[in-house]
Scaffold this active site. Structure first.
Site, PDB file in Angstrom:
ATOM      1  N   ARG A  62       0.814  -1.220   0.000  1.00  0.00           N
ATOM      2  CA  ARG A  62       0.000   0.000   0.000  1.00  0.00           C
ATOM      3  C   ARG A  62       0.846   1.267   0.000  1.00  0.00           C
ATOM      4  NH1 ARG A  62      -2.960  -4.071   2.059  1.00  0.00           N
ATOM      5  NH2 ARG A  62      -0.884  -4.655   2.726  1.00  0.00           N
ATOM      6  N   THR A  63       1.774   1.374   0.932  1.00  0.00           N
ATOM      7  CA  THR A  63       2.510   2.631   1.117  1.00  0.00           C
ATOM      8  C   THR A  63       3.375   2.917  -0.109  1.00  0.00           C
ATOM      9  OG1 THR A  63       2.579   2.046   3.443  1.00  0.00           O
ATOM     10  CG2 THR A  63       3.936   3.886   2.762  1.00  0.00           C
ATOM     11  N   LYS A  90      25.572  -5.518  -0.569  1.00  0.00           N
ATOM     12  CA  LYS A  90      27.043  -5.650  -0.655  1.00  0.00           C
ATOM     13  C   LYS A  90      27.705  -5.008   0.557  1.00  0.00           C
ATOM     14  CE  LYS A  90      26.684  -5.034  -5.657  1.00  0.00           C
ATOM     15  NZ  LYS A  90      26.865  -3.993  -6.683  1.00  0.00           N
ATOM     16  N   ARG A 112      11.198   3.922   3.944  1.00  0.00           N
ATOM     17  CA  ARG A 112      10.689   2.909   4.879  1.00  0.00           C
ATOM     18  C   ARG A 112      11.879   2.091   5.334  1.00  0.00           C
ATOM     19  NH1 ARG A 112       5.567  -1.058   4.848  1.00  0.00           N
ATOM     20  NH2 ARG A 112       4.632   0.948   5.337  1.00  0.00           N
ATOM     21  N   HIS A 140       4.429   5.844  11.717  1.00  0.00           N
ATOM     22  CA  HIS A 140       4.002   5.691  10.314  1.00  0.00           C
ATOM     23  C   HIS A 140       3.044   6.863  10.061  1.00  0.00           C
ATOM     24  CE1 HIS A 140       2.979   4.071   6.534  1.00  0.00           C
ATOM     25  NE2 HIS A 140       2.611   2.850   6.853  1.00  0.00           N
TER      26      HIS A 140
HETATM   27  N1   CP Z   1      -0.406  -0.097   5.914  1.00  0.00           N
HETATM   28  C1   CP Z   1       0.793  -0.308   5.357  1.00  0.00           C
HETATM   29  O1   CP Z   1       1.781   0.340   5.698  1.00  0.00           O
HETATM   30  O2   CP Z   1       0.794  -1.297   4.414  1.00  0.00           O
HETATM   31  P1   CP Z   1       2.072  -1.753   3.561  1.00  0.00           P
HETATM   32  O3   CP Z   1       3.035  -2.405   4.522  1.00  0.00           O
HETATM   33  O4   CP Z   1       1.531  -2.698   2.519  1.00  0.00           O
HETATM   34  O5   CP Z   1       2.677  -0.519   2.959  1.00  0.00           O
END
Ligand code: CP
Length: 313
Positions: A62-63, A90, A112, A140
């Protein structure tokens, strides 16, 4: 509350850095961005000439895809890399990877990372704006913002609502960002989960802690279910998934105790039959796919506010 017209920081590291007027600004901007997604040509030139790097060191559906789509809809030039496909395997460090990318003059880096604080570390030396797309068990922020947009859309407001957040609270960055955002916006937050997955100090954040799902759900306007984060668990936290579902799984029967117009949320990915019954996840009270749709609008809003044409450097 004085209305914010811009964000104070050039980074979005966490909800902890935003004040309520900045949160309102992002949500209002997201409403305008959502309209772009309804057009035949779903594209505006707001980030033309700007470069965004998506750096995903953890799995994401999603993100990652919603950031990519948001960037494309704003006409940004985008590049992306995952840990597995980069020179990280590496032995290159995160700092060296980012210094290498910065030599190509990006404007924004979306990160992320499994380590809590990784985006904050980058913000201490990067010239680019850093957007936290999830850091370890810490925050998040864009998830909490898209959740708030979804709640506001459905309920017309945030202040005064009763929101229950249920699940693996210890390992959840979604919990942390949502608690910070919702309490700043005047929401009554109840949190619920097994004692073994309850972090210390949650009450100090102004939330009501309970170990009873029925108590958490009673009269709630919103029930937000969170996944068991097995990838962050070292050891046994639960006797069995069957017992977990019996005590903490959201079923149609248990949802009957919520407000009649309750909405059910889940940030995804879902584990059906563990924290949520499929009948509820796919049922009439579920707004889970609205959350996904709003993720694009919120990420467009954040990118625009951090790097849009009329932002003073
Ligand atoms: N909600 C969320 O962060 O989903 P993903 O890990 O798929 O990005």
């Amino acid at each position: 509350m004085t209305a914010a017209v811009r964000l104070r920081s050039r980074h979005l590291l966490g909800i902890s850095d935003l004040d309520p007027s900045e949160i309102e600004l992002i949500l209002d901007t997201a409403v305008a961005m959502k309209e772009i997604g309804t057009r035949t040509i779903k594209k505006v030139p707001a980030l033309r000439g700007r470069t965004v790097v998506n750096l995903f060191f953890e799995a994401s559906t999603r993100t990652r895809l919603s950031f990519e789509l948001a960037e494309k809809r704003l006409s940004a030039d985008t590049m992306g890399i995952t840990a597995a496909a980069s020179s990280v395997i590496k032995g290159e460090t995160l700092a060296d990877t980012v210094r290498t990318l910065e030599a190509m003059s990006p404007d924004i880096i979306v990160l992320r990372h499994p380590s809590s604080g990784a985006p904050h570390l980058l913000s201490t030396f990067c010239h680019s704006g850093i957007v936290n797309a999830g850091d370890g068990m810490h925050e998040h922020p864009t998830q909490a913002l898209l959740d708030a947009l979804t709640i506001r859309e459905r309920k017309g407001r945030l202040a005064g609502l009763k929101v229950a957040i249920v699940g693996d609270l210890m390992h959840s960055r979604v919990l942390r960002s949502n608690v910070l955002l919702l309490t700043k916006m005047g929401v009554e937050v109840r949190v619920c989960g097994p004692r073994t997955l309850m972090p210390l100090g949650l009450s100090a954040l102004g939330v009501h802690v309970t170990y009873s799902l029925d108590e958490a759900v009673k009269d709630a306007d919103v029930v937000m279910m969170l996944r068991l984060q097995h990838e962050r668990m070292n050891g046994m936290f639960l006797p069995s998934l069957r017992e977990y579902f019996t005590l903490f799984g959201l079923t149609r029967e248990r949802l009957k105790h919520a407000a009649p117009d309750v909405i059910v949320m889940h940030p995804g990915p879902m584990n059906r039959g563990v924290e949520i019954d499929s009948v509820v996840a796919d049922g009439p009270r579920s707004v889970i796919l609205d959350q996904v749709a709003n993720g694009v609008a919120v990420r467009m809003a954040v990118l625009y506010l951090l790097a849009g044409e009329d932002v003073t450097p």
